[in-house]
Each structure stands twice: as C-alpha cells, then as structure tokens.
Enzyme design. Sequence first.
Site, PDB file in Angstrom:
ATOM      1  N   ASN A  58      15.869  -3.383   5.961  1.00 31.34           N
ATOM      2  CA  ASN A  58      14.607  -3.104   6.626  1.00 31.34           C
ATOM      3  C   ASN A  58      14.744  -2.862   8.126  1.00 31.34           C
ATOM      4  OD1 ASN A  58      11.682  -2.936   6.627  1.00 31.34           O
ATOM      5  ND2 ASN A  58      11.691  -4.919   7.658  1.00 31.34           N
ATOM      6  N   SER A 110      10.878   5.876   4.680  1.00 31.27           N
ATOM      7  CA  SER A 110       9.607   6.240   5.301  1.00 31.27           C
ATOM      8  C   SER A 110       9.083   7.509   4.649  1.00 31.27           C
ATOM      9  CB  SER A 110       9.792   6.480   6.807  1.00 31.27           C
ATOM     10  OG  SER A 110       8.666   7.131   7.367  1.00 31.27           O
ATOM     11  N   TYR A 123      14.945  10.420  13.287  1.00 32.02           N
ATOM     12  CA  TYR A 123      14.348   9.359  12.469  1.00 32.02           C
ATOM     13  C   TYR A 123      14.153   9.853  11.038  1.00 32.02           C
ATOM     14  CZ  TYR A 123      10.862   5.935  10.854  1.00 32.02           C
ATOM     15  OH  TYR A 123      10.175   4.979  10.144  1.00 32.02           O
ATOM     16  N   LYS A 127      16.002   8.362   7.678  1.00 28.73           N
ATOM     17  CA  LYS A 127      15.219   7.825   6.564  1.00 28.73           C
ATOM     18  C   LYS A 127      15.477   8.625   5.281  1.00 28.73           C
ATOM     19  CE  LYS A 127      12.992   4.322   8.363  1.00 28.73           C
ATOM     20  NZ  LYS A 127      13.347   2.945   7.936  1.00 28.73           N
TER      21      LYS A 127
END
Length: 219
Positions: A58, A110, A123, A127
């Site tokens: 996480n 995500s 990002y 992900k």
Amino acid sequence: IVQDIDAALVEEAAAEVRKTGAKVHTIVCDVSDADAYPKAIAAADKAMGGHIDILVNNAGIDTPGTIEEISTEAWQRMFDIHVKGAFLGAKSVVPGMKARRQGKIVNVSSIWGMVGHNSHSHYCGAKAALLGLTKAWAKELAPFNVMVNAIAPGLVTTEMVLKKGGMEYINQAAEKVPLKRSADVIEMSYTVLFLSCHESDFITGQVISPNGGDTIVGI
C-alpha cells in the site's frame, strides 16, 4: 504488522490495533530500500511467529507533472516506491507462503493505472505496473495456493489527496463520480479485507476498482 516510513503514523496505527487486544509489530522503513526492507520484514516475521500469510502493498506517493516537467529522479522515486517496494515485499514473504501453501497478496493500484491522467504519467505508469505484477504473480503462485489480487481505488479522501487540493478539489472531482461523492479510507479497507480472507479463496489475478461508478466496463 504495521509499516510506514513515518514513525509517528506507524505508532498511531499500532495504538489503534492494540485497543482491540491484538498483538502488533511495527516497521519504520522505506519500502524501496533493498537492504533494509527485507531485513525488517524478516524481523517482523520472526516476532510474529513466522507466519506472514497476508501482504498488502500500500505504500505510495503522488506528485503531478507533465512529461517535460517530470525529472528522471522523480520518475525513479515513483517506481521505486510503488513497484520496487511491492516486489521487495512479495519477494520477502512468498517463500514462507509457498512452504505453507497459503497466502494472500493485495496490491493497491489506482483507477489512474487503468485509465490514465493528463499530468501524472509516472504515477499512472507505476500503478499500471502493479496491475501487471498482480496478474503475473497470480499465475506464478496459484499452484502454491497463494492468491494475488489488486484494488484500483477511485476518488478517496486521503491525506495525500487532501494535500493535493483540499476538500475543494475533492468536491469538484466528486461531481464527475456517478455516486457524487468520494470514498472514505475505511471503504477501501473493506475491499482489501475481502481479498485477504478465506471468502475470496477462488479469486486470484483480479483487479477490483471501488470507484463509485467512475469507470463502468463489462462484456
């Protein structure tokens, strides 16, 4: 086992666990540290009786930037935490899971890893990489009764999102969500809990996206 790079946050979470009467072991460590993180997991495993059967990857950061704005250092840091950190965690616990023929790994991706975003490509890429790891690990570990799944949250009211733009940002973003609201962190934990317990023993290699209807796909 509670892990974070921030010692104060680790102790805060651990204190909540202790209120339930459960035993808790804490780790303060950078998940991208290839030397320290595996050692910390090994120490935690020993302290908890040598029986880590659930791993939730996480750890994450988020910084905006266009292709031209993202530095190579920022790109590397993004992948080090999200992807390398998940790899180091899995590499540390999988041998025990395979030996016991049981385990659950949940990667926290995500919605942006599925649909992208116009100013967070590093990002989104990190992900998305977690989704690839999820599917590959699920196939690799299925013969050992180890299930690997991912969640891909939509809009969630987290400290990271609040720092990005506060409640004004969240409220504006929520207008695009069919349910017209953001999720609370606890709602994401319910999905992680499901994928970590025996009720999900026939689910592996899947991506569940709790996103209030922000993306709706199907056959």
